[in-house]
Write a protein that holds these residues in place. Sequence first.
Motif, PDB file in Angstrom:
ATOM      1  N   PRO A   1       0.832  -1.210   0.000  1.00  0.00           N
ATOM      2  CA  PRO A   1       0.000   0.000   0.000  1.00  0.00           C
ATOM      3  C   PRO A   1       0.860   1.250   0.000  1.00  0.00           C
ATOM      4  O   PRO A   1       1.955   1.265   0.580  1.00  0.00           O
ATOM      5  N   LEU A   2       0.374   2.300  -0.635  1.00  0.00           N
ATOM      6  CA  LEU A   2       1.087   3.570  -0.647  1.00  0.00           C
ATOM      7  C   LEU A   2       0.829   4.317   0.662  1.00  0.00           C
ATOM      8  O   LEU A   2      -0.204   4.137   1.301  1.00  0.00           O
ATOM      9  N   ALA A   3       1.768   5.155   1.045  1.00  0.00           N
ATOM     10  CA  ALA A   3       1.627   5.919   2.280  1.00  0.00           C
ATOM     11  C   ALA A   3       0.383   6.790   2.214  1.00  0.00           C
ATOM     12  O   ALA A   3       0.180   7.536   1.250  1.00  0.00           O
ATOM     13  N   GLY A   4      -0.464   6.683   3.227  1.00  0.00           N
ATOM     14  CA  GLY A   4      -1.658   7.510   3.291  1.00  0.00           C
ATOM     15  C   GLY A   4      -2.781   7.090   2.356  1.00  0.00           C
ATOM     16  O   GLY A   4      -3.802   7.782   2.267  1.00  0.00           O
ATOM     17  N   GLU A   5      -2.633   5.956   1.700  1.00  0.00           N
ATOM     18  CA  GLU A   5      -3.627   5.515   0.727  1.00  0.00           C
ATOM     19  C   GLU A   5      -4.836   4.897   1.434  1.00  0.00           C
ATOM     20  O   GLU A   5      -4.688   4.066   2.328  1.00  0.00           O
ATOM     21  N   ALA A   6      -6.033   5.305   1.023  1.00  0.00           N
ATOM     22  CA  ALA A   6      -7.255   4.750   1.599  1.00  0.00           C
ATOM     23  C   ALA A   6      -7.418   3.296   1.161  1.00  0.00           C
ATOM     24  O   ALA A   6      -6.978   2.921   0.073  1.00  0.00           O
ATOM     25  N   PRO A   7      -8.030   2.462   1.995  1.00  0.00           N
ATOM     26  CA  PRO A   7      -8.195   1.038   1.658  1.00  0.00           C
ATOM     27  C   PRO A   7      -8.869   0.805   0.308  1.00  0.00           C
ATOM     28  O   PRO A   7      -8.433  -0.050  -0.465  1.00  0.00           O
ATOM     29  N   THR A   8      -9.917   1.561   0.023  1.00  0.00           N
ATOM     30  CA  THR A   8     -10.595   1.417  -1.266  1.00  0.00           C
ATOM     31  C   THR A   8      -9.644   1.715  -2.406  1.00  0.00           C
ATOM     32  O   THR A   8      -9.608   0.990  -3.413  1.00  0.00           O
ATOM     33  N   ASP A   9      -8.860   2.778  -2.257  1.00  0.00           N
ATOM     34  CA  ASP A   9      -7.924   3.172  -3.310  1.00  0.00           C
ATOM     35  C   ASP A   9      -6.832   2.119  -3.504  1.00  0.00           C
ATOM     36  O   ASP A   9      -6.415   1.846  -4.627  1.00  0.00           O
ATOM     37  N   THR A  10      -6.376   1.532  -2.395  1.00  0.00           N
ATOM     38  CA  THR A  10      -5.366   0.475  -2.497  1.00  0.00           C
ATOM     39  C   THR A  10      -5.895  -0.705  -3.294  1.00  0.00           C
ATOM     40  O   THR A  10      -5.247  -1.194  -4.223  1.00  0.00           O
ATOM     41  N   ALA A  11      -7.086  -1.163  -2.932  1.00  0.00           N
ATOM     42  CA  ALA A  11      -7.672  -2.330  -3.591  1.00  0.00           C
ATOM     43  C   ALA A  11      -7.907  -2.064  -5.076  1.00  0.00           C
ATOM     44  O   ALA A  11      -7.568  -2.895  -5.938  1.00  0.00           O
ATOM     45  N   LEU A  12      -8.463  -0.901  -5.404  1.00  0.00           N
ATOM     46  CA  LEU A  12      -8.739  -0.570  -6.807  1.00  0.00           C
ATOM     47  C   LEU A  12      -7.446  -0.415  -7.611  1.00  0.00           C
ATOM     48  O   LEU A  12      -7.347  -0.892  -8.749  1.00  0.00           O
ATOM     49  N   ARG A  13      -6.460   0.234  -7.018  1.00  0.00           N
ATOM     50  CA  ARG A  13      -5.190   0.428  -7.731  1.00  0.00           C
ATOM     51  C   ARG A  13      -4.518  -0.911  -8.024  1.00  0.00           C
ATOM     52  O   ARG A  13      -4.048  -1.149  -9.146  1.00  0.00           O
ATOM     53  N   LEU A  14      -4.483  -1.793  -7.023  1.00  0.00           N
ATOM     54  CA  LEU A  14      -3.810  -3.070  -7.228  1.00  0.00           C
ATOM     55  C   LEU A  14      -4.573  -3.963  -8.202  1.00  0.00           C
ATOM     56  O   LEU A  14      -3.957  -4.674  -9.007  1.00  0.00           O
ATOM     57  N   ALA A  15      -5.897  -3.947  -8.159  1.00  0.00           N
ATOM     58  CA  ALA A  15      -6.676  -4.731  -9.130  1.00  0.00           C
ATOM     59  C   ALA A  15      -6.375  -4.257 -10.543  1.00  0.00           C
ATOM     60  O   ALA A  15      -6.190  -5.078 -11.462  1.00  0.00           O
ATOM     61  N   ARG A  16      -6.299  -2.945 -10.718  1.00  0.00           N
ATOM     62  CA  ARG A  16      -6.019  -2.389 -12.046  1.00  0.00           C
ATOM     63  C   ARG A  16      -4.588  -2.706 -12.486  1.00  0.00           C
ATOM     64  O   ARG A  16      -4.358  -3.084 -13.647  1.00  0.00           O
ATOM     65  N   GLU A  17      -3.632  -2.584 -11.560  1.00  0.00           N
ATOM     66  CA  GLU A  17      -2.243  -2.845 -11.913  1.00  0.00           C
ATOM     67  C   GLU A  17      -2.018  -4.319 -12.263  1.00  0.00           C
ATOM     68  O   GLU A  17      -1.244  -4.632 -13.174  1.00  0.00           O
ATOM     69  N   LYS A  18      -2.682  -5.212 -11.547  1.00  0.00           N
ATOM     70  CA  LYS A  18      -2.565  -6.638 -11.863  1.00  0.00           C
ATOM     71  C   LYS A  18      -3.071  -6.921 -13.271  1.00  0.00           C
ATOM     72  O   LYS A  18      -2.417  -7.612 -14.065  1.00  0.00           O
ATOM     73  N   ALA A  19      -4.265  -6.385 -13.575  1.00  0.00           N
ATOM     74  CA  ALA A  19      -4.844  -6.620 -14.895  1.00  0.00           C
ATOM     75  C   ALA A  19      -3.994  -5.987 -15.993  1.00  0.00           C
ATOM     76  O   ALA A  19      -3.733  -6.614 -17.034  1.00  0.00           O
ATOM     77  N   ARG A  20      -3.539  -4.778 -15.759  1.00  0.00           N
ATOM     78  CA  ARG A  20      -2.767  -4.080 -16.789  1.00  0.00           C
ATOM     79  C   ARG A  20      -1.416  -4.764 -17.038  1.00  0.00           C
ATOM     80  O   ARG A  20      -0.964  -4.863 -18.186  1.00  0.00           O
ATOM     81  N   ALA A  21      -0.776  -5.248 -15.976  1.00  0.00           N
ATOM     82  CA  ALA A  21       0.528  -5.903 -16.123  1.00  0.00           C
ATOM     83  C   ALA A  21       0.427  -7.146 -16.994  1.00  0.00           C
ATOM     84  O   ALA A  21       1.286  -7.401 -17.848  1.00  0.00           O
ATOM     85  N   VAL A  22      -0.627  -7.923 -16.796  1.00  0.00           N
ATOM     86  CA  VAL A  22      -0.804  -9.135 -17.601  1.00  0.00           C
ATOM     87  C   VAL A  22      -1.273  -8.779 -19.007  1.00  0.00           C
ATOM     88  O   VAL A  22      -0.848  -9.390 -19.985  1.00  0.00           O
ATOM     89  N   ALA A  23      -2.131  -7.761 -19.127  1.00  0.00           N
ATOM     90  CA  ALA A  23      -2.636  -7.350 -20.447  1.00  0.00           C
ATOM     91  C   ALA A  23      -1.509  -6.873 -21.360  1.00  0.00           C
ATOM     92  O   ALA A  23      -1.580  -7.039 -22.581  1.00  0.00           O
TER      93      ALA A  23
END
Length: 204
Positions: A41-63
């Motif tokens: 998680p990034l410093a100061g990142e809200a839980p919702t933002d962490t989950a959404l960012r990582l879901a997007r990064e996982k999908a984008r990395a494989v795509a």
Amino acid sequence: MIPSSPVPRLILASSSAYRRELLSRLLLPFEVVAPDIDETPLAGEAPTDTALRLAREKARAVAAKAPGALVIGSDQVATLDGEQIGKPGSHAVALAQLQKMRGREVVFHTALCLWDGRVADPERAAQLQDVQVVVAFRDLPDAELDAYLRIEQPYDCAGSAKNEGLGIALLERIDSSDPTALTGLPLIALTSMLRRAGVPFFNL
């Protein structure tokens, strides 16, 4: 809506056996590719933002390695009093988590991303959604919590309990609009995204 034909290649960007089993329920052919990203998680990142960012990064990395494919990314963050509760990784940490959560309500944020590799604009390629689940834990004594952990060993699960297994006995209530979200892949949200991407579910 993108035309439903031809059906694109479908990839689950995850190393999770739980998500693989859930996706298989849709009876769609799919591949599994583990994403290689930093999940800190990034410093100061809200839980919702962490989950959404990582879901997007996982999908984008494989795509990026599978042009033209539909890629599913998902991430889950559990929170209590605004504090993130991660995967315990050990018995001692898991017991401490369960002790902290007993008699309390914990919010699980299960973020979902469907990345459409047929869309050229990366700002428009992703469908994103955070599905929240509120879980009320029973107020159980240390001996029961310890016994549960030794039986099921849920050390790879955020919140230290497998609701699809014996961990359900630790729970008093689950409130969610998407019943598979707590296990890690919200199928109601996902089927909506796949339909918008033109994926057929029934051959009529």
